[in-house]
Design an enzyme around this catalytic site. Structure first.
Site, PDB file in Angstrom:
ATOM      1  N   LYS A  75       0.922  -0.984  -0.023  1.00 47.23           N
ATOM      2  CA  LYS A  75      -0.119  -0.124  -0.001  1.00 47.23           C
ATOM      3  C   LYS A  75       0.865   1.366  -0.059  1.00 47.23           C
ATOM      4  CE  LYS A  75      -1.265   2.853   3.171  1.00 47.23           C
ATOM      5  NZ  LYS A  75      -1.123   3.780   2.366  1.00 47.23           N
TER       6      LYS A  75
ATOM      7  N   GLU B 168      10.047   0.445  10.993  1.00 48.08           N
ATOM      8  CA  GLU B 168      10.740   1.523  10.712  1.00 48.08           C
ATOM      9  C   GLU B 168      10.268   2.928  10.999  1.00 48.08           C
ATOM     10  OE1 GLU B 168      13.874   0.663  10.503  1.00 48.08           O
ATOM     11  OE2 GLU B 168      14.193  -1.280   9.399  1.00 48.08           O
TER      12      GLU B 168
ATOM     13  N   ALA C 149       2.064   6.272  13.681  1.00 49.52           N
ATOM     14  CA  ALA C 149       1.260   5.123  12.931  1.00 49.52           C
ATOM     15  C   ALA C 149       1.743   3.879  13.530  1.00 49.52           C
ATOM     16  CB  ALA C 149       1.555   5.328  11.579  1.00 49.52           C
ATOM     17  N   GLY C 150       3.234   3.713  13.525  1.00 53.00           N
ATOM     18  CA  GLY C 150       3.824   2.613  14.161  1.00 53.00           C
ATOM     19  C   GLY C 150       3.383   1.963  15.373  1.00 53.00           C
TER      20      GLY C 150
ATOM     21  N   GLU D 181      10.789  15.374  15.711  1.00 53.00           N
ATOM     22  CA  GLU D 181      11.251  15.078  14.205  1.00 53.00           C
ATOM     23  C   GLU D 181      10.554  16.182  13.259  1.00 53.00           C
ATOM     24  OE1 GLU D 181       9.799  11.730  12.142  1.00 53.00           O
ATOM     25  OE2 GLU D 181      11.584  11.243  11.219  1.00 53.00           O
TER      26      GLU D 181
ATOM     27  N   GLY E  14       7.343   4.342   8.398  1.00 58.09           N
ATOM     28  CA  GLY E  14       6.456   5.503   8.390  1.00 58.09           C
ATOM     29  C   GLY E  14       6.547   6.485   9.753  1.00 58.09           C
ATOM     30  N   SER E  15       5.624   7.104  10.347  1.00 63.84           N
ATOM     31  CA  SER E  15       5.811   7.680  11.346  1.00 63.84           C
ATOM     32  C   SER E  15       5.692   6.783  12.646  1.00 63.84           C
ATOM     33  CB  SER E  15       4.830   8.953  11.394  1.00 63.84           C
ATOM     34  OG  SER E  15       3.577   8.308  11.785  1.00 63.84           O
ATOM     35  N   THR E  16       6.155   7.322  13.808  1.00 59.17           N
ATOM     36  CA  THR E  16       6.113   6.643  15.146  1.00 59.17           C
ATOM     37  C   THR E  16       4.667   6.602  15.482  1.00 59.17           C
ATOM     38  OG1 THR E  16       8.490   7.206  15.723  1.00 59.17           O
ATOM     39  CG2 THR E  16       6.899   6.568  17.519  1.00 59.17           C
TER      40      THR E  16
ATOM     41  N   CYS F 235      14.431   9.762   7.190  1.00 63.32           N
ATOM     42  CA  CYS F 235      14.429   9.247   8.734  1.00 63.32           C
ATOM     43  C   CYS F 235      15.680   9.250   9.594  1.00 63.32           C
ATOM     44  CB  CYS F 235      13.724   7.744   8.642  1.00 63.32           C
ATOM     45  SG  CYS F 235      14.498   6.768   7.688  1.00 63.32           S
TER      46      CYS F 235
HETATM   47  P1  NAD Z   1       2.793   8.167   8.018  1.00 59.46           P
HETATM   48  O1  NAD Z   1       3.133   7.163   9.271  1.00 59.46           O
HETATM   49  O2  NAD Z   1       1.785   9.333   8.238  1.00 59.46           O
HETATM   50  O3  NAD Z   1       2.498   7.170   6.758  1.00 59.46           O
HETATM   51  C1  NAD Z   1       3.194   6.310   6.356  1.00 59.46           C
HETATM   52  C2  NAD Z   1       2.283   5.028   5.742  1.00 59.46           C
HETATM   53  O4  NAD Z   1       1.410   4.509   6.340  1.00 59.46           O
HETATM   54  C3  NAD Z   1       1.260   5.830   4.562  1.00 59.46           C
HETATM   55  O5  NAD Z   1       1.289   5.046   3.482  1.00 59.46           O
HETATM   56  C4  NAD Z   1       0.019   5.695   5.342  1.00 59.46           C
HETATM   57  O6  NAD Z   1      -0.977   6.030   4.394  1.00 59.46           O
HETATM   58  C5  NAD Z   1       0.102   4.547   6.176  1.00 59.46           C
HETATM   59  N1  NAD Z   1      -0.588   4.828   7.692  1.00 59.46           N
HETATM   60  C6  NAD Z   1      -0.694   5.864   8.291  1.00 59.46           C
HETATM   61  N2  NAD Z   1      -1.388   5.271   9.328  1.00 59.46           N
HETATM   62  C7  NAD Z   1      -1.653   4.135   9.233  1.00 59.46           C
HETATM   63  C8  NAD Z   1      -2.233   3.112  10.095  1.00 59.46           C
HETATM   64  N3  NAD Z   1      -2.734   3.407  11.498  1.00 59.46           N
HETATM   65  N4  NAD Z   1      -2.335   1.858   9.920  1.00 59.46           N
HETATM   66  C9  NAD Z   1      -1.840   1.570   8.498  1.00 59.46           C
HETATM   67  N5  NAD Z   1      -1.188   2.286   7.691  1.00 59.46           N
HETATM   68  C10 NAD Z   1      -1.036   3.607   8.289  1.00 59.46           C
HETATM   69  O7  NAD Z   1       4.344   8.735   7.520  1.00 59.46           O
HETATM   70  P2  NAD Z   1       4.817   9.762   6.561  1.00 59.46           P
HETATM   71  O8  NAD Z   1       4.381  11.020   6.817  1.00 59.46           O
HETATM   72  O9  NAD Z   1       3.904   9.045   5.265  1.00 59.46           O
HETATM   73  O10 NAD Z   1       6.226   9.447   6.327  1.00 59.46           O
HETATM   74  C11 NAD Z   1       7.328  10.165   7.071  1.00 59.46           C
HETATM   75  C12 NAD Z   1       7.558   9.348   8.399  1.00 59.46           C
HETATM   76  O11 NAD Z   1       8.012   8.098   8.027  1.00 59.46           O
HETATM   77  C13 NAD Z   1       8.530  10.041   9.404  1.00 59.46           C
HETATM   78  O12 NAD Z   1       8.255   9.786  10.734  1.00 59.46           O
HETATM   79  C14 NAD Z   1       9.863   9.212   8.822  1.00 59.46           C
HETATM   80  O13 NAD Z   1      10.902   9.414   9.856  1.00 59.46           O
HETATM   81  C15 NAD Z   1       9.465   7.869   8.739  1.00 59.46           C
HETATM   82  N6  NAD Z   1      10.318   7.022   8.055  1.00 59.46           N
HETATM   83  C16 NAD Z   1      11.043   6.072   8.762  1.00 59.46           C
HETATM   84  C17 NAD Z   1      11.923   5.556   7.774  1.00 59.46           C
HETATM   85  C18 NAD Z   1      12.847   4.359   8.692  1.00 59.46           C
HETATM   86  O14 NAD Z   1      13.345   3.506   7.962  1.00 59.46           O
HETATM   87  N7  NAD Z   1      12.845   4.337   9.810  1.00 59.46           N
HETATM   88  C19 NAD Z   1      12.111   5.624   6.737  1.00 59.46           C
HETATM   89  C20 NAD Z   1      11.472   6.669   5.901  1.00 59.46           C
HETATM   90  C21 NAD Z   1      10.546   7.393   6.708  1.00 59.46           C
END
Ligand code: NAD
Length: 483
Positions: free
Chosen positions: A181, A255, A237-238, A390, A233-235, A291
């Protein structure tokens, strides 16, 4: 882009299938603020179809499910070749959508996936997928490493192709199948990947792609047909995803975000003609939307003014402009919302009493696009919001320290632990400081994740590791057959 890109289907089961719903995702160019195309918006029914296709491919013993590691490796190398043919398109699509300078997209987004595919193809050929161990109780045990099953993979917009490959390259080596996705901000490049998958002869249903928003992502995470979740993605959402996977006892790799330290030791070479490129990549790569960047610059008090001048000089010298220009070093923020977020942090930094040493506003010459000047704050306390949270933009905070112990203590006084760097003329000294930093990875006089080494975070930066043999192990499940 003069014309717009339009897609009307999803890549499911090896073909382009009509979407179940009627919603569309429109992508707005961060460079021009104009719409540049649209794709269907994924729904739960599309995810159901994609998971079913991935399950079928996984269990097809006359197809992918019955392939040997060597057959999978051959297919992965063909996929790498197909991506090579599409490298220019991939770089262009990524830069047009997320504002990544095209020179960086050309080096990373259009190259790193192939590097990973070829590395993991090699690993698949030599990996001990099974072994027989002599036992202590008279017999022996056959230990097999079996593919984890159907993977729900969710990737962010900042490195959409490389971060997808962090997942599918080891996953394909293991024999897993995928439902991806992508983020709504970066969708067109996913169709180029789908074309390459089809052209490479990867069996139908092994990789399925359904772009959509976070609700559809959440649906995929908890789908009963998914065996593992791989999330970048973001902490915030993680944490939500981790809670769901905890309840379901579903393996998950996370991640997440970072706020890493770049520790300048007192003997560091700061001559930008020699180290400027490395410093740029370690602190400002991809407009600060990466990130692992070392966005907290820790400077010895004895060299504090010099460090501020160096970073202010670097920030001021960078070419800011459209991501599609070959000479651009800093492109726009991915969205208007992201620019607002970055600007709100710049305001917070000023409000907390830090001093703007460079940037701090919008570039005057650019009246379209979501640009922010590369910004350097001096006089930052590690407790300030700009040092703890961040920002995900081109904003650096310079914090002073007294001695190595203080530098390490400040580096570790963070909720995050993802990347980082140590800058020094004394290699051994650098490594000894690096060992003391609580982080998943750290570089000496540079920072770039290597495909062969595990990458991931500690603390709020995530769980599990990608890349290296550890990244392959994350897609395998061990089983013991007592003989
Ligand atoms: P985000 O968490 O908003 O979204 C990331 C993805 O997750 C998107 O596809 C989004 O649609 C999906 N998503 C969001 N909430 C969800 C949920 N509850 N369940 C399932 N899917 C969900 O993050 P973003 O703003 O798109 O990306 C930036 C973030 O990603 C930053 O915090 C960055 O540090 C992090 N990031 C981490 C790494 C790493 O390897 N550690 C690499 C790149 C980016």
């Amino acid at each position: 882009m003069s014309s717009t890109t339009e897609h009307n289907a999803f890549f499911i089961g090896g073909e382009y299938r009509a979407p179940a719903g009627t919603g569309r995702i429109t992508v707005i160019s961060p460079n021009t603020e104009e719409p540049i195309g649209s794709v269907p918006d994924g729904t739960e029914a599309d995810i159901d179809a994609a998971v079913a296709a991935a399950r079928q491919a996984f269990t097809d013993k006359s197809g992918w499910g019955g392939w040997s590691p060597a057959q999978r490796a051959d297919a992965m190398e063909r996929l790498a070749d197909e991506l090579d043919k599409r490298a220019a398109d991939l770089a262009q699509a990524v830069s047009a959508q997320n504002g990544m300078p095209i020179a960086i997209a050309g080096q990373l987004e259009a190259v790193f996936p192939q590097l990973l595919l070829r590395y993991y193809a090699g690993l698949a050929r030599e990996y001990p997928f099974e072994e027989t161990r002599p036992g202590l109780l008279g017999g022996s045990t056959l230990v097999t490493a079996d593919p984890v099953g159907v993977v729900g993979a969710i990737v962010p917009w900042n490195f959409p192709q490389a971060l997808a490959a962090f997942k599918y390259a080891p996953g394909l080596a293991a024999g897993a199948t995928f439902v991806f996705k992508p983020s709504p901000e970066t969708v067109f490049d996913a169709y180029t990947l789908a074309d390459a998958v089809a052209a490479a002869g990867i069996p139908d249903g092994v990789i399925n792609i359904v772009p959509g928003g976070r609700e559809v992502g959440a649906y995929l995470v908890s789908h009963p047909g998914v065996d593992k979740v791989a999330f970048t993605g973001s902490t915030a959402a993680g944490r939500t995803i981790s809670e769901v996977c905890g309840r379901l006892l579903r393996p998950v790799t996370l991640e997440l975000g970072g706020k890493s330290a770049a520790i300048i030791l007192d003997d560091a070479d700061l001559d930008l003609t020699r180290v400027g490129e490395q410093i740029f990549s370690a602190t400002l790569l991809n407009n600060g939307q990466t990130c692992f960047l070392g966005t907290r610059i820790l400077a010895p008090r004895s060299r504090y003014d010099e460090v501020v001048q160096t970073f202010a000089g670097l920030a001021g010298s960078l070419q800011v402009g459209s991501a599609l220009e070959a000479t651009t070093q800093i492109g726009p923020m991915v969205s208007a919302r992201q620019r607002e977020r970055v600007e709100s942090y710049i305001a917070k930094g000023k409000g907390d009493g830090a001093t703007v040493a460079a940037g701090g506003g919008r570039p005057q010459a650019l009246d379209r696009g979501w640009f922010v000047e590369p910004t350097v704050f001096a006089g930052v306390d590690n407790n300030h919001a700009i040092a703890q949270e961040e920002i995900f933009g081109p904003v650096l905070s310079i914090i002073s320290y007294d001695g190595d112990d203080d530098a390490v203590a400040i580096a570790n006084a963070s909720d995050y632990g993802l990347g980082g760097s140590v800058w020094t003329s004394d290699h051994d000294h650098g490594v000894s400081v690096a060992r003391r930093v609580e982080t998943g990875s750290i570089g000496i006089n540079a920072y770039l994740p290597d495909p062969t080494a595990p990458f991931g975070g500690v603390k709020s930066s995530g769980l599990g590791r990608e890349l290296g043999p550890e990244g392959l192990a994350a897609y395998l499940v061990k089983k013991s057959v007592y003989l």
